[in-house]
Motif scaffolding. Structure first.
Motif, PDB file in Angstrom:
ATOM      1  N   ASN A  40      -4.813  -1.406   3.519  1.00 26.45           N
ATOM      2  CA  ASN A  40      -4.369  -2.792   3.346  1.00 26.45           C
ATOM      3  C   ASN A  40      -4.366  -3.555   4.664  1.00 26.45           C
ATOM      4  O   ASN A  40      -3.494  -4.361   4.932  1.00 26.45           O
ATOM      5  CB  ASN A  40      -2.990  -2.858   2.671  1.00 26.45           C
ATOM      6  N   CYS A  76      -9.744   1.772  -2.553  1.00 28.48           N
ATOM      7  CA  CYS A  76      -8.879   0.670  -2.976  1.00 28.48           C
ATOM      8  C   CYS A  76      -8.475  -0.140  -1.759  1.00 28.48           C
ATOM      9  O   CYS A  76      -7.867   0.388  -0.817  1.00 28.48           O
ATOM     10  CB  CYS A  76      -7.636   1.212  -3.689  1.00 28.48           C
ATOM     11  N   ALA A  97      -2.472  -1.662  -7.954  1.00 31.34           N
ATOM     12  CA  ALA A  97      -3.292  -0.720  -7.186  1.00 31.34           C
ATOM     13  C   ALA A  97      -3.192   0.671  -7.784  1.00 31.34           C
ATOM     14  O   ALA A  97      -4.202   1.373  -7.940  1.00 31.34           O
ATOM     15  CB  ALA A  97      -2.843  -0.712  -5.728  1.00 31.34           C
ATOM     16  N   GLY A  99       0.801  -1.215   0.000  1.00 33.68           N
ATOM     17  CA  GLY A  99       0.000   0.000   0.000  1.00 33.68           C
ATOM     18  C   GLY A  99       0.833   1.264   0.000  1.00 33.68           C
ATOM     19  O   GLY A  99       0.588   2.173  -0.794  1.00 33.68           O
ATOM     20  N   ILE A 113      -6.335  -3.377  -0.514  1.00 36.73           N
ATOM     21  CA  ILE A 113      -5.258  -4.302  -0.870  1.00 36.73           C
ATOM     22  C   ILE A 113      -5.137  -5.355   0.231  1.00 36.73           C
ATOM     23  O   ILE A 113      -5.117  -5.024   1.418  1.00 36.73           O
ATOM     24  CB  ILE A 113      -3.928  -3.546  -1.020  1.00 36.73           C
ATOM     25  N   LEU A 130      -8.106  -5.693  -4.446  1.00 36.70           N
ATOM     26  CA  LEU A 130      -6.854  -6.113  -5.067  1.00 36.70           C
ATOM     27  C   LEU A 130      -6.126  -7.113  -4.176  1.00 36.70           C
ATOM     28  O   LEU A 130      -5.802  -6.814  -3.024  1.00 36.70           O
ATOM     29  CB  LEU A 130      -5.952  -4.902  -5.322  1.00 36.70           C
ATOM     30  N   VAL A 166      -6.977   4.442   0.344  1.00 38.66           N
ATOM     31  CA  VAL A 166      -6.292   3.168   0.140  1.00 38.66           C
ATOM     32  C   VAL A 166      -6.052   2.535   1.505  1.00 38.66           C
ATOM     33  O   VAL A 166      -5.583   3.211   2.433  1.00 38.66           O
ATOM     34  CB  VAL A 166      -4.942   3.354  -0.583  1.00 38.66           C
ATOM     35  N   CYS A 198       2.314   2.087  -3.366  1.00 43.68           N
ATOM     36  CA  CYS A 198       1.276   2.616  -4.258  1.00 43.68           C
ATOM     37  C   CYS A 198       1.065   4.098  -4.008  1.00 43.68           C
ATOM     38  O   CYS A 198       1.089   4.915  -4.944  1.00 43.68           O
ATOM     39  CB  CYS A 198      -0.027   1.843  -4.041  1.00 43.68           C
TER      40      CYS A 198
END
Length: 532
Positions: free
Chosen positions: A231, A257, A310, A155, A259, A332, A229, A158
Motif C-alpha cells: 500500500n 494486491c 482487499a 493493508g 491498496i 483497490l 500485498v 487485511c
C-alpha cells in the motif's frame, strides 16, 4: 535474474539457489538458471504451498520493550518442556489464551532453531514436521504464504485477517524505522497499540527495498509466496524498479494486491491518503456529528473498508487461481471502498437532491431510532422506526402514549421524520421518567429492539465478550499481549492466534536462513544497511 518457481513440495524445493559474493554487494547471485521444475498442469498447485515456519534466533530485542520479560522463543522452549498438548476436536478455534473463558484453547507454538553445523540448509518446515506438528490444521489458508509490504492500517489489517485464517504472513519493513504505525504511541508495554492491533500473527524481516540486494531478497520471498500485498503511494515500487512485471517473473501466478487512496491511475492517483483524508474527500465527515458541527468517524472506516475488500478480493483471486492456474492484479482504492458503505446517502442526492443532514445520535431515515436519556442518566437506544405500524403501536404502548398511535402527525415513518422534534420531546419525557434497566426490560418484553449506551470500557466487559471469549492473549517480546479473536465461528474450520506483534526485523535471520544465506552473508547485509 530468474527466480525459482518451484510450486510443489519436492525435497529442497524451498531452498534458495544463492551463494554469498566476496564483496557483500552481490549476495544473491543465482547459480544455474534459478528455475525449478514447476509443472503447469491443471490442479498442480491445489492446496497452495506447504505452510511451514521455522523460527531461529532473531535479532536482539530492544531493551526498552522487554526488560526482564521472556521472548517468544524462550516461551516456546518452556512449552516444549511441558510435553505435547492434546489434539482438539474439529471445529474448536486455535491459538491464543482466552481471557474470558476457563477452557484452554491454546495452540502449540511453531518449532524453531538453527541448522546443525555441517548440514545442508533444512527445507522450510522440516524441523516442525520432525518435532511437534501444530494442532491448527483445519485453518482455511493453511499452506498459503503472504508477503506483506504494507504499513498503517488498511493493508496490515487485511494481512492480519489472512493470518487469522491460517496464512503465513511475512511482513517486510524498512530497516531502522519499520512500519509507520510502530511510532504512534507506546500504550502496550512500550509497543504501539496500533501495531498490536493490526500486526499480530506475522513474521517481520527488515529490508531496504530501494537497494538491489534488498529487492533480490524480496523477490526470493515472492517466488515462494502466493500473495503480495502493498500500500505504498502509487509509483513507489516502480521507482525502485520493482514493477509488477518484474515481481510476476518471480511468481507468474502470484496474487498481487495494491491498496491506495485513489487507485493506481487516474485523478489523485499520485496522492498519499490516510483515513481522515478519505473521509473528507468522500464527503463522509459532513454526514456525521450534530447539526452544529461535523465530526470524523472515530473508527478508521476508510482504512477498514479497504482492508475488508482487499481480503475478500484476495480470497476471490485464490479461488480463481485454483480453477485457472492464473495469477491476479488487484487495484483497490480506499475512496471506492468506503463510498460503497455510504448506504442510502447517494440515493438521497441522486433521486431527491438532498444532502444527508447530521442527526447526532439519531437515524437519517427512520424515527424513532436513536438515543434517549433515562431517569438515572444512562442512555437508552431504541429502534422503533422501521416503518411497521405494528411496531409503532407496540412502542407507543410501551411508553404509555397510546394517543400517538393514530395521531395524524405520526401515522407513517415519513410523517414522524417530518415532525421529529416534537415527537422527540414526547419520547424523551417518557423515557426520562424511569431508569435504564426498566426500559431495556420493557422494550425487550414487547419486542422493540433496544440497548444500552455504554462507555467503551463497559463494552469490553460486555457479557457477550465473556461468553464468546473474544479477548485472547499471545506471547510477544514485551510479554503477553491481548488481541481480539477472529469474529466468525465455524463448525470445523479453525482460526489462528499464535504469534504476537513482532519486533522490527525479529525474524530477519531466520527468514534469510530459510533462503539459504550463510551467517557471514547475513552479517554483510546488516553491515551495509540492507537489512537489520
Amino acid at each position: 535474474m530468474d527466480y525459482p518457481r518451484d510450486h510443489e513440495h519436492r525435497s529442497g524445493a524451498l531452498q534458495s539457489r544463492l551463494h554469498a559474493a566476496h564483496d557483500g554487494r552481490d549476495l544473491l547471485r543465482a547459480t544455474g538458471d534459478g528455475r525449478g521444475d514447476r509443472r503447469h498442469g491443471r490442479g498442480a498447485h491445489l492446496g497452495g504451498h506447504e505452510r511451514e515456519r521455522i523460527y531461529g534466533p532473531g535479532p536482539q530485542r530492544h531493551p526498552a520493550l522487554h526488560a526482564g520479560l521472556p521472548g517468544r522463543h524462550a516461551v516456546r522452549e518452556q512449552r516444549s518442556a511441558r510435553g505435547p498438548r492434546q489434539r482438539r476436536a474439529p471445529g474448536r478455534r486455535g491459538g491464543g489464551v482466552p481471557l474470558h473463558r476457563s477452557e484452554d484453547r491454546r495452540v502449540p507454538g511453531r518449532a524453531g532453531g538453527t541448522d546443525t553445523a555441517g548440514q545442508a540448509p533444512v527445507p522450510l518446515g522440516s524441523r516442525r514436521r520432525a518435532r511437534e506438528r501444530r494442532s491448527v490444521v483445519n485453518s482455511a489458508l493453511d499452506g498459503i504464504t503472504v508477503v506483506d509490504l504494507t504499513q498503517g492500517v488498511a493493508g496490515p489489517f487485511c494481512t492480519r485477517l489472512l493470518a487469522q485464517m491460517g496464512a503465513r504472513v511475512i511482513k517486510v519493513e524498512r530497516p531502522g524505522s519499520g512500519d509507520l504505525i510502530r511510532e504512534w504511541d507506546t500504550h502496550v508495554n512500550g509497543m504501539c497499540s496500533g501495531h498490536v492491533w493490526v500486526n499480530p500473527g506475522k513474521e517481520s524481516i527488515a529490508l531496504d527495498l530501494s537497494q538491489p540486494e534488498g529487492q533480490d531478497i524480496l523477490l526470493q520471498l515472492v517466488a515462494r509466496a502466493d500473495v503480495l500485498v502493498e500500500n505504498f503511494v502509487p509509483g513507489t515500487l516502480e521507482r525502485w524498479g520493482l514493477t509488477p512485471q518484474r515481481i510476476r517473473e518471480a511468481r507468474p501466478d502470484l496474487i498481487l494486491c495494491r491498496i491506495s487512496g485513489f487507485g493506481q491511475d487516474g485523478p489523485y492517483a499520485e496522492r498519499s491518503a490516510l483515513d481522515l483524508i478519505i473521509q473528507g474527500e468522500t464527503g463522509l465527515i459532513t454526514t456525521n456529528g450534530t447539526q452544529d458541527e461535523p465530526a470524523k468517524i472515530s473508527l478508521s472506516v476508510a482504512d477498514l473498508s479497504g482492508a475488508m475488500y482487499a481480503t475478500t478480493s484476495i480470497l476471490q483471486s485464490l479461488f480463481h487461481r485454483e480453477r485457472t492456474q492464473q495469477g491476479q492484479d488487484i487495484d483497490l482504492a480506499l475512496f471506492d471502498s468506503v463510498m460503497t458503505w455510504t448506504g442510502y446517502f447517494p440515493y438521497m442526492w441522486w433521486y431527491q437532491g438532498q444532502r444527508p443532514g447530521r442527526v447526532g445520535l439519531h437515524h437519517h431515515t427512520m424515527f424513532p431510532y436513536g438515543t434517549y436519556r433515562a431517569g438515572d442518566g444512562k442512555g437508552v437506544i431504541v429502534a422503533a422506526g422501521a416503518g411497521s405500524r405494528d411496531q409503532w403501536q407496540r412502542f407507543c404502548e410501551a411508553i404509555d402514549h397510546l394517543e400517538l398511535v393514530d395521531h395524524p402527525d405520526y401515522l407513517t415513518n415519513g410523517l414522524r421524520l417530518a415532525n421529529r422534534e416534537a415527537l422527540s420531546e414526547i419520547v424523551q419525557g417518557a423515557i426520562g421518567s424511569r431508569p435504564q434497566a426498566y426500559w431495556l426490560a420493557r422494550f425487550h418484553e414487547v419486542g422493540i429492539p433496544s440497548g444500552a449506551l455504554n462507555e467503551f470500557d463497559e463494552g469490553l466487559d460486555h457479557p457477550r465478550m465473556h461468553h464468546r471469549g473474544m479477548v485472547r492473549e499471545v506471547d510477544s517480546a514485551v510479554g503477553k499481549v491481548k488481541v481480539l479473536d477472529y469474529p466468525p465461528q465455524f463448525s470445523s474450520l479453525e482460526t489462528v492466534n499464535e504469534l504476537g506483534p513482532p519486533l522490527l526485523g525479529e525474524h530477519t535471520d531466520a527468514l534469510l536462513a530459510e533462503l539459504g544465506l550463510e551467517p557471514g552473508a547475513v552479517a554483510k547485509l546488516r553491515e551495509s544497511g540492507i537489512t537489520a
